[in-house]
Enzyme design. Structure first.
Site, short mmCIF file in Angstrom:
data_model
loop_
_atom_site.label_atom_id
_atom_site.label_comp_id
_atom_site.label_asym_id
_atom_site.label_seq_id
_atom_site.Cartn_x
_atom_site.Cartn_y
_atom_site.Cartn_z
N HIS A 294 0.80 -1.22 0.00
CA HIS A 294 0.00 0.00 0.00
C HIS A 294 0.83 1.27 0.00
O HIS A 294 0.30 2.36 -0.10
CB HIS A 294 -0.94 0.02 1.21
CG HIS A 294 -0.22 0.20 2.51
ND1 HIS A 294 0.38 -0.84 3.15
CD2 HIS A 294 0.02 1.31 3.27
CE1 HIS A 294 0.96 -0.38 4.26
NE2 HIS A 294 0.75 0.91 4.35
C1 UD1 Z 1 -1.57 5.23 6.60
C2 UD1 Z 1 -0.20 5.55 7.19
C3 UD1 Z 1 0.77 4.39 6.90
C4 UD1 Z 1 0.20 3.07 7.35
C5 UD1 Z 1 -1.16 2.87 6.70
C6 UD1 Z 1 -1.76 1.56 7.14
C7 UD1 Z 1 0.43 7.92 7.12
C8 UD1 Z 1 1.34 8.90 6.49
N1 UD1 Z 1 0.38 6.72 6.55
O1 UD1 Z 1 -1.42 5.20 5.19
O2 UD1 Z 1 1.96 4.62 7.62
O3 UD1 Z 1 1.06 2.03 6.96
O4 UD1 Z 1 -1.99 3.97 7.10
O5 UD1 Z 1 -2.99 1.33 6.68
O6 UD1 Z 1 -0.21 8.25 8.10
N2 UD1 Z 1 -8.99 5.03 3.14
C9 UD1 Z 1 -10.26 4.53 3.19
N3 UD1 Z 1 -10.74 4.14 4.40
C10 UD1 Z 1 -10.01 4.26 5.55
C11 UD1 Z 1 -8.71 4.77 5.47
C12 UD1 Z 1 -8.21 5.15 4.27
O7 UD1 Z 1 -10.94 4.40 2.20
O8 UD1 Z 1 -10.52 3.87 6.62
C13 UD1 Z 1 -8.45 5.45 1.84
C14 UD1 Z 1 -8.84 6.88 1.55
O9 UD1 Z 1 -8.99 7.01 0.18
C15 UD1 Z 1 -7.61 7.64 2.01
C16 UD1 Z 1 -6.51 6.68 1.56
O10 UD1 Z 1 -7.06 5.39 1.84
O11 UD1 Z 1 -7.52 8.91 1.47
C17 UD1 Z 1 -5.20 6.86 2.25
O12 UD1 Z 1 -5.38 6.88 3.66
P1 UD1 Z 1 -4.31 7.63 4.59
O13 UD1 Z 1 -4.69 7.49 6.01
O14 UD1 Z 1 -4.07 8.99 4.06
O15 UD1 Z 1 -2.96 6.86 4.33
P2 UD1 Z 1 -2.67 5.31 4.23
O16 UD1 Z 1 -2.20 5.02 2.88
O17 UD1 Z 1 -3.82 4.51 4.78
#
Ligand code: UD1
Length: 386
Positions: free
Chosen positions: A205
């Site tokens: 991811h």
């Molecule tokens: C985040 C952490 C990463 C961790 C990962 C685990 C940071 C910089 N990154 O990355 O270190 O390894 O979580 O999962 O904080 N989304 C959903 N539902 C959710 C959460 C996310 O649909 O419950 C989607 C959304 O489109 C969101 C995208 O995933 O914008 C990215 O989520 P984000 O929390 O920004 O970063 P991760 O890639 O999940």
């Protein structure tokens, strides 16, 4: 002593669970749980609270999605008010996600002591958002609870070798040990028609791997090669599913024989799936640690790791993303002998107990004290140079 504990994203939940439980042994500690809302899906958040027995958050800041700057800004804006209302003695942040640094910065500016759990890890790769979060959170923290020995060296190199640094072990591993019996009852292996010891698990991811169609396409190529040898289960993060669809790669994955894409799994199912696997391919940080304790060979699809102890003990191999190199590391990992793997020091399931006991007996280190100490240290180093 009132302690505000912050969680935001999936990898935070298994770190806070044992801490919230360990506070229970210390009546002088009043723990309060704040969820920033960074992860909000049932599968990415609520399920983990249920499975890990984490109390319902006392406060949910409700910050969902957005760019990094928006996430930081919204979490900081919301957390500042919460902090003023709660007037805690200490803020505990865990790991390296955006919520970690955002809340540490707000607390530090409000003059509230900050403790960072999982301090000192460094990948030395500043293109990773988590690396920026780690470096800055450590600089802002008064208490630094370190999970592996490399953390002590890294902190000292950055001038952070003050009396607030404590090598306590790994809270994520506390969760793992505590939940193995429950995970063993999971039917996930049978549900996917897998045979223990004869399948691989893939997770991917990281922006560096999934945001560039060429990198993602190349990685898919080597995954297909692995799939020619054994079935692969791929619990896919929402961001990865988005990118696969956007780059027109989803159909290729669905057409691949032997690769099963599943939704993100809960903690217990995932632990069981990893425990019974022959090998893991991942770009996650925490999975490098979990495979180490479970003695399952791990091929890490990254150029660097902030968890070098997992490589030193023999379970984990850094493979980058070049297909030839990933394949070579996959073959080497398949040939490795799990009986020869070691376990890093203090990964014994008692890290949270150590942290809670320390806080109960010593409280938070007053900020002024720490800064004075660091200044003395810097002066001493300068005079040695002279
Ligand atoms: C985040 C952490 C990463 C961790 C990962 C685990 C940071 C910089 N990154 O990355 O270190 O390894 O979580 O999962 O904080 N989304 C959903 N539902 C959710 C959460 C996310 O649909 O419950 C989607 C959304 O489109 C969101 C995208 O995933 O914008 C990215 O989520 P984000 O929390 O920004 O970063 P991760 O890639 O999940």
């Amino acid at each position: 002593m009132r302690i505000v504990n912050v969680v935001g994203a999936r990898p935070n939940f298994m770190k806070i669970a044992p801490l919230m439980a360990a506070y229970g042994a210390h009546p002088g500690i009043e723990p309060i749980l704040v969820h920033t809302g960074q992860h909000y899906d049932h599968a990415m958040s609520t399920l983990f609270f249920e499975e890990l027995g984490i109390p319902r958050p006392d406060v949910n800041l409700g910050v969902h999605g957005g760019s990094h700057a928006v996430q930081h800004a919204e979490v900081m804006r919301a957390f500042e008010g919460t902090l003023a209302d709660l007037e805690p003695d200490l803020v505990v942040v865990v790991g390296d996600v955006n919520s970690t640094i955002s809340c540490a910065l707000v607390a530090a500016k409000a003059g509230v002591a900050v403790a960072h759990v999982e301090a000192g890890l460094r990948s030395f790769d500043r293109t990773m958002p988590e690396e920026i979060n780690r470096v800055l959170t450590d600089q802002l923290s008064d208490l630094l609870f370190v999970s592996e020995q490399s953390g002590l060296i890294n902190l000292a190199r950055e001038g952070l070798d003050h009396e607030g640094v404590h090598f306590v072990g790994n809270v994520m591993i506390d969760s793992l040990y505590r939940n193995l019996p429950k995970a063993d009852a999971s039917s996930v292996v049978d549900d996917h028609d897998l045979t223990p010891g004869q399948y691989a698990v893939l997770t991917m991811h990281r922006p560096a791997n999934v945001d560039d169609p060429r990198v993602l396409g190349r990685l898919l190529g080597v995954v297909e090669r692995v799939a020619a040898q054994m079935p692969i289960v791929f619990p896919a993060h929402p961001r990865t599913l988005d990118r696969l669809a956007a780059f027109g790669l989803r159909a290729r994955l669905d057409a691949a024989k032997n690769i099963t894409v599943v939704k993100p799994l809960g903690y217990l199912d995932f632990l069981k799936l990893v425990k019974e696997a022959r090998i893991i391919l991942t770009d996650s940080g925490g999975i490098q640690e979990e495979t180490t304790v479970l003695r399952v060979p791990c091929v890490t699809l990254r150029e660097s790791t902030e968890r070098p102890s997992t490589c030193l003990v023999g379970t984990n191999r850094l493979a980058g993303t070049d297909p030839a190199r990933v394949w070579a590391e996959f073959e080497a990992a398949m040939a490795s002998d799990p009986a020869s793997f070691g376990i890093p020091a203090k990964w014994d399931g008692r890290a949270a107990e150590r942290i809670a006991a320390h806080l109960a007996h010593h409280g938070g280190l007053p900020r002024a004290h720490r800064h004075q100490h660091t200044a003395h240290g810097a002066l001493a180093r300068l005079s040695r140079v002279d």
